[in-house]
Design an enzyme around this catalytic site. Structure first.
Site, PDB file in Angstrom:
ATOM      1  N   GLU A  41       0.867  -1.184   0.000  1.00  0.00           N
ATOM      2  CA  GLU A  41       0.000   0.000   0.000  1.00  0.00           C
ATOM      3  C   GLU A  41       0.898   1.227   0.000  1.00  0.00           C
ATOM      4  OE1 GLU A  41      -2.677   2.455   3.217  1.00  0.00           O
ATOM      5  OE2 GLU A  41      -2.799   0.265   3.279  1.00  0.00           O
ATOM      6  N   ARG A  45       0.806  10.357   0.691  1.00  0.00           N
ATOM      7  CA  ARG A  45       1.267  11.397   1.603  1.00  0.00           C
ATOM      8  C   ARG A  45       2.458  12.155   1.037  1.00  0.00           C
ATOM      9  NH1 ARG A  45       2.376   8.227   6.961  1.00  0.00           N
ATOM     10  NH2 ARG A  45       3.018  10.306   7.662  1.00  0.00           N
ATOM     11  N   THR A  69      -4.052   6.313   2.235  1.00  0.00           N
ATOM     12  CA  THR A  69      -4.235   7.707   2.654  1.00  0.00           C
ATOM     13  C   THR A  69      -4.853   8.517   1.512  1.00  0.00           C
ATOM     14  OG1 THR A  69      -2.149   7.375   3.860  1.00  0.00           O
ATOM     15  CG2 THR A  69      -3.162   9.538   4.028  1.00  0.00           C
ATOM     16  N   LYS A 129     -10.973  -0.772   6.905  1.00  0.00           N
ATOM     17  CA  LYS A 129      -9.753  -0.457   7.643  1.00  0.00           C
ATOM     18  C   LYS A 129     -10.149  -0.027   9.055  1.00  0.00           C
ATOM     19  CE  LYS A 129      -5.681   2.560   7.514  1.00  0.00           C
ATOM     20  NZ  LYS A 129      -4.850   3.452   6.680  1.00  0.00           N
TER      21      LYS A 129
END
Length: 320
Positions: A41, A45, A69, A129
């Site tokens: 993953e 960011r 994210t 998640k």
């Protein structure tokens, strides 16, 4: 073809990566695959995330790459165009989650309370998640949430590490664990890919938990099975216990009452999760004796034999 969720479940661990330099994406992915994990993953960011995903998807065809994210629809579009196969969001955003559902993109939104779980279920999303996992109550909180929401599975991330991951993974409502401990930023920045491979391999072995359970020895008949069991018991101070098809000496030796599988017998290895162990071996080209598969009343795989033998002994896998 296996679903994305099934593949993630079988891998068990999803390395969560922050990349400042897209040029390091492929050697990082290769180190993870060499260590036994073909899933990654890449978090959105940094500005390098999109190109990193593109590099991995183009150069590492066996790697299941996702984007994490993710906060906006625009990021989803960029990630998918770059080759991301799934999307992970830190919280539940109905706009991004709805977009993924509408366009058939696997998405794992962050949900750690009843309201967000119900909003996800309303969209047909049940694999979620759980973030940040430890600060949000960890496994006890997940168990509490799964009591009323029985169809939900979680991917805990945040505070999960090599020491506590098996506690999470032992619960059947855990899809996989996300974490950074094998892909820390300094290791990537310093190009310590050998160390990343080592940490990844240790993580995979820890997750699988291979453990010698017993050695099964073929005997010609019941009499010989008892004779050998008693001898082993005398040598090592063990208890003899007879079963329908074998005689045990303690837990270490199983004397078969007839010549069953294997030239000489079988070596039984216990694992934490047979599904993940089978996936691990399948990735390495190991084949199974399909007729040896046995299932529990709930349909859970509980025993399977590998095709190859070791010194005349069939290798058998069972759940702990």
């Amino acid at each position: 073809m296996k679903s994305i969720s099934q593949r993630i479940y079988e891998y068990g661990i999803v390395p969560v990566v922050k990349l400042e330099d897209a040029g390091l994406a492929v050697p990082l992915a290769n180190a993870l695959m060499a260590g036994g994990l073909k899933c990654i993953e890449v978090t959105f960011r940094t500005d390098a995330a999109e190109q990193a995903i593109r590099n991995i998807s183009q150069e590492c065809k066996d790697m299941l790459v996702g984007a994490g994210t993710v906060l906006t629809v625009g990021q989803i579009e960029r990630a998918v165009a770059a080759g991301a196969r799934f999307i992970v969001t830190p919280g539940f955003n109905p706009t991004t989650a709805g977009y993924c559902v509408e366009h058939g993109i696997p998405v794992f939104p962050g949900c750690s309370d009843p309201a967000s779980i119900e909003a996800a279920l309303e969209l047909g999303i049940s694999d979620l998640k759980f973030f940040p996992a430890e600060p949000s109550g960890g496994l006890p909180m997940i168990r509490s949430l799964c009591a009323p929401y029985t169809k939900v599975r979680f991917m805990p991330t945040g505070g999960v590490n090599d020491r506590n991951m098996n506690e999470y993974l032992s619960y059947d409502k855990i899809l996989a664990c996300g974490g950074t401990w094998m892909v820390k930023e300094d290791l990537i920045r310093e190009r310590r890919f050998d160390e990343i491979e080592r940490l990844t391999r240790n993580t995979v072995m820890n997750m699988l938990g291979f453990e010698l359970r017993h050695v099964g020895i073929n005997c010609t008949d019941e009499g010989q099975a008892f004779q050998r069991a008693r001898r082993a018991a005398d040598l090592f101070g063990l208890e003899v216990k007879a079963g329908n098809s074998s005689v045990f000496a303690g837990k270490a030796f199983e004397m078969m009452k007839s010549e069953t599988c294997g030239e000489k017998g079988h070596i039984c290895m216990a694992v934490n999760n047979l599904d993940r162990a089978c996936a691990y071996f399948s990735e390495r080209g190991v084949r199974f004796v399909e007729s040896s598969r046995k299932y529990s009343d709930e349909g859970k795989l509980k025993v399977v034999n590998l095709e190859e033998q070791l010194g005349g002994f069939v290798l058998q896998l069972v759940n702990k």
